[in-house]
Write an enzyme that holds these catalytic residues in place. Structure first.
Site, PDB file in Angstrom:
ATOM      1  N   HIS A 202       9.443 -14.019 -23.755  1.00  0.00           N
ATOM      2  CA  HIS A 202       8.962 -15.185 -23.694  1.00  0.00           C
ATOM      3  C   HIS A 202       9.636 -16.212 -24.948  1.00  0.00           C
ATOM      4  O   HIS A 202      10.290 -15.734 -25.805  1.00  0.00           O
ATOM      5  CB  HIS A 202       7.480 -15.342 -24.324  1.00  0.00           C
ATOM      6  CG  HIS A 202       6.583 -14.726 -23.109  1.00  0.00           C
ATOM      7  ND1 HIS A 202       5.176 -14.598 -23.450  1.00  0.00           N
ATOM      8  CD2 HIS A 202       7.008 -14.206 -21.970  1.00  0.00           C
ATOM      9  CE1 HIS A 202       4.606 -13.897 -22.292  1.00  0.00           C
ATOM     10  NE2 HIS A 202       5.595 -13.737 -21.457  1.00  0.00           N
TER      11      HIS A 202
ATOM     12  N   LEU B 141      16.457 -23.131   6.844  1.00  0.00           N
ATOM     13  CA  LEU B 141      15.714 -23.244   5.591  1.00  0.00           C
ATOM     14  C   LEU B 141      16.025 -22.485   4.462  1.00  0.00           C
ATOM     15  O   LEU B 141      15.267 -21.835   3.689  1.00  0.00           O
ATOM     16  CB  LEU B 141      14.176 -22.937   5.999  1.00  0.00           C
ATOM     17  CG  LEU B 141      13.567 -23.760   7.073  1.00  0.00           C
ATOM     18  CD1 LEU B 141      11.764 -23.452   7.468  1.00  0.00           C
ATOM     19  CD2 LEU B 141      13.493 -25.698   6.738  1.00  0.00           C
TER      20      LEU B 141
ATOM     21  N   GLU C 194       8.969 -18.112 -27.223  1.00  0.00           N
ATOM     22  CA  GLU C 194       8.689 -17.883 -28.668  1.00  0.00           C
ATOM     23  C   GLU C 194       9.325 -17.078 -29.403  1.00  0.00           C
ATOM     24  O   GLU C 194       9.968 -17.108 -30.570  1.00  0.00           O
ATOM     25  CB  GLU C 194       7.227 -17.659 -29.023  1.00  0.00           C
ATOM     26  CG  GLU C 194       6.148 -18.833 -28.496  1.00  0.00           C
ATOM     27  CD  GLU C 194       5.811 -18.575 -27.042  1.00  0.00           C
ATOM     28  OE1 GLU C 194       6.452 -18.128 -26.189  1.00  0.00           O
ATOM     29  OE2 GLU C 194       4.491 -18.940 -26.910  1.00  0.00           O
TER      30      GLU C 194
ATOM     31  N   GLU D 178       8.585 -29.156   4.696  1.00  0.00           N
ATOM     32  CA  GLU D 178       9.894 -29.715   5.180  1.00  0.00           C
ATOM     33  C   GLU D 178       9.673 -30.231   6.704  1.00  0.00           C
ATOM     34  O   GLU D 178      10.475 -31.042   7.293  1.00  0.00           O
ATOM     35  CB  GLU D 178      10.743 -28.717   5.240  1.00  0.00           C
ATOM     36  CG  GLU D 178      11.540 -28.527   3.828  1.00  0.00           C
ATOM     37  CD  GLU D 178      12.786 -28.834   3.684  1.00  0.00           C
ATOM     38  OE1 GLU D 178      13.581 -29.601   4.319  1.00  0.00           O
ATOM     39  OE2 GLU D 178      13.415 -28.032   2.906  1.00  0.00           O
TER      40      GLU D 178
ATOM     41  N   ALA E 229      11.979 -37.920   5.458  1.00  0.00           N
ATOM     42  CA  ALA E 229      13.067 -38.811   5.487  1.00  0.00           C
ATOM     43  C   ALA E 229      12.824 -39.772   6.476  1.00  0.00           C
ATOM     44  O   ALA E 229      12.567 -39.213   7.740  1.00  0.00           O
ATOM     45  CB  ALA E 229      14.415 -38.004   5.617  1.00  0.00           C
TER      46      ALA E 229
HETATM   47  C1  AOF Z   1       6.020 -16.765 -19.905  1.00  0.00           C
HETATM   48  N1  AOF Z   1       7.177 -17.259 -20.778  1.00  0.00           N
HETATM   49  O1  AOF Z   1       7.684 -18.048 -22.544  1.00  0.00           O
HETATM   50  C2  AOF Z   1       5.266 -17.656 -22.266  1.00  0.00           C
HETATM   51  C3  AOF Z   1       4.413 -17.309 -21.494  1.00  0.00           C
HETATM   52  O2  AOF Z   1       3.762 -11.303 -17.681  1.00  0.00           O
HETATM   53  P1  AOF Z   1       4.028 -12.072 -18.959  1.00  0.00           P
HETATM   54  O3  AOF Z   1       4.040 -11.161 -20.025  1.00  0.00           O
HETATM   55  O4  AOF Z   1       5.640 -12.598 -18.890  1.00  0.00           O
HETATM   56  O5  AOF Z   1       3.133 -13.031 -19.291  1.00  0.00           O
HETATM   57  C4  AOF Z   1       2.941 -14.250 -18.506  1.00  0.00           C
HETATM   58  C5  AOF Z   1       1.960 -15.223 -19.207  1.00  0.00           C
HETATM   59  O6  AOF Z   1       2.287 -15.377 -20.474  1.00  0.00           O
HETATM   60  C6  AOF Z   1       2.103 -16.475 -18.621  1.00  0.00           C
HETATM   61  O7  AOF Z   1       1.136 -16.833 -17.378  1.00  0.00           O
HETATM   62  C7  AOF Z   1       1.703 -17.478 -19.617  1.00  0.00           C
HETATM   63  O8  AOF Z   1       0.024 -17.471 -19.652  1.00  0.00           O
HETATM   64  C8  AOF Z   1       1.703 -16.908 -20.824  1.00  0.00           C
HETATM   65  N2  AOF Z   1       2.924 -17.463 -21.804  1.00  0.00           N
HETATM   66  N3  AOF Z   1       4.755 -17.041 -20.289  1.00  0.00           N
HETATM   67  O9  AOF Z   1       6.246 -16.453 -18.844  1.00  0.00           O
HETATM   68  C9  AOF Z   1       6.781 -17.826 -21.972  1.00  0.00           C
HETATM   69  N4  AOF Z   1       5.050 -18.436 -23.465  1.00  0.00           N
HETATM   70 ZN    ZN Z   2       4.063 -15.336 -24.681  1.00  0.00          ZN
END
Ligand code: AOF
Ligand code: ZN
Length: 369
Positions: A56, A215, A58, A304, A165
């Site tokens: 993630h 597609l 963070e 589409e 379009a």
């Molecule tokens: C993300 N990326 O940077 C943040 C998320 O399955 P996981 O562990 O990857 O968790 C996904 C969930 O984590 C996502 O639905 C959201 O609620 C939280 N935050 N998710 O993919 C990130 N910060």
């Molecule tokens: Zn997270």
């Protein structure tokens, strides 16, 4: 403890939004997320969610601090989405933030998923971290960035974007056998990018009969969206280009319960997937199909064509965004087939126009998630 969001936080959030954007087309069904770590006005770490199943934003930003030889203890983290507190594909971000000794977290948007909805910020506050929620431009930009994630989290349905379009006299297709495009090259390149950013692309069976479309996304590294044909009677030709290109991406045929079983079996034998959408009206079948697609983690659906499909989605009030290209052409047809209004009506919350090459693109939003 709550704290105020400063102008400097706003600047860092805008940077975090830019970073988040880099994950576009690669993280669905997860959200786009960016994070910036700041100490004494200096950026000491940056990160974004780059890949489904990957770290993630963070954690990437905290890693970046360490790689730069900076200690995030006591710093502020500006992040576009509320940090998660659950164990999913990745461990909770709240743990990483607390362990790193981050003193303050500024959040641009809340996470509407059931498992989130405020738990992360609560855990951070309990751990002595100051938490602030941004309002205004950064908050709405953060929500706009993740409309498909947010709609899917809140309703279980994919975000629906309709593309059209047309000529200046409102014609949406050229004569049969006439392969010339209505919209220009730049517009078509834009459509390719929208396709690559969608989990699924859909057309009605009439469009398959008229155009036999492929597609696919013509870009080597792009993820290929699932291709969907709304085809109540299961009439998709077995020799269509869609079925001839299953090696590139799957084809899902949305049929009605009354479709001829022999035709359905033939499509299955040709390796198409069948989704039976129940309901007594076209609008109800649209809703049933969307619910089924949502359960398959389709968070965004790009329509589409053609007019019949669009009219069913309007009747179901299931269009969230529309993109209409108007090309500087008159096609002069006396029968454009659009004179009879359909059963539905959707009024945009906001719309804007821009030039794309020689075309004019009108983008309208009908719902905010
Ligand atoms: C993300 N990326 O940077 C943040 C998320 O399955 P996981 O562990 O990857 O968790 C996904 C969930 O984590 C996502 O639905 C959201 O609620 C939280 N935050 N998710 O993919 C990130 N910060
Ligand atoms: Zn997270």
């Amino acid at each position: 403890m709550n704290s105020q969001v400063t102008a400097a936080d706003g600047t860092h959030l805008r940077r975090a939004l830019e970073l988040a954007e880099r994950g576009r087309g690669r993280v669905s069904p997860n959200p786009l997320v960016g994070a910036v770590v700041v100490r004494d006005g200096k950026v000491i770490g940056e990160g974004f969610h780059a890949e489904l199943g990957g770290l993630h934003a963070e954690r990437v930003a905290l890693e970046d601090c360490r790689e730069r030889g900076e200690d995030p203890a006591g710093a502020t983290m500006c992040v576009t989405l509320e940090p998660c507190a659950h164990q999913g594909r990745q461990p909770p971000c709240t743990e990483a933030i607390l362990e790193a000794g981050i003193a303050r977290v500024v959040i641009a948007s809340e996470d509407p998923t059931e498992k989130a909805s405020g738990r992360g910020p609560g855990i951070l506050r309990d751990g002595g971290v100051e938490v602030a929620f941004a309002a205004g431009a950064e908050a709405s930009a953060a929500r706009l960035l993740n409309q498909s994630f947010r709609k899917h989290a809140r309703t279980g349905l994919p975000l629906v974007t309709l593309k059209m379009a047309m000529s200046l006299d409102g014609q949406t297709s050229t004569a049969p056998g006439d392969s010339r495009w209505i919209s220009g090259e730049l517009s078509r390149a834009m459509v390719q990018r929208w396709r690559a950013d969608s989990d699924a692309i859909a057309v009605g069976i009439g469009t398959v009969f008229a155009d036999d479309p492929l597609l696919t996304v013509r870009q080597a590294s792009a993820r290929q969206p699932v291709r969907i044909v709304f085809d109540a009677q299961a009439r998709l030709p077995l020799d269509s280009r869609l079925l001839a290109s299953l090696d590139q991406s799957p084809v899902l045929v949305v049929t009605a319960p009354g479709a001829d079983p022999g035709r359905v079996r033939a499509l299955e034998a040709a390796a198409a997937e069948i989704l039976v959408a129940g309901g007594s009206t076209r609008a109800e079948r649209v809703e049933a199909a969307l619910a089924d697609l949502g359960r398959r983690d389709v968070t965004s659906l790009f329509l589409e064509g053609g007019r019949t499909l669009a009219s069913a989605f309007v009747a179901a009030e299931q269009i969230d965004v529309s993109h209409t290209f108007i090309a500087p052409l008159l096609l002069g047809s006396s029968d454009i087939g659009s004179v009879t209004p359909g059963p539905g009506r959707l009024t945009a919350l906001e719309s804007s126009a821009e030039s794309v090459g020689e075309d004019t693109l009108i983008t309208a939003r009908y719902k905010e998630w």
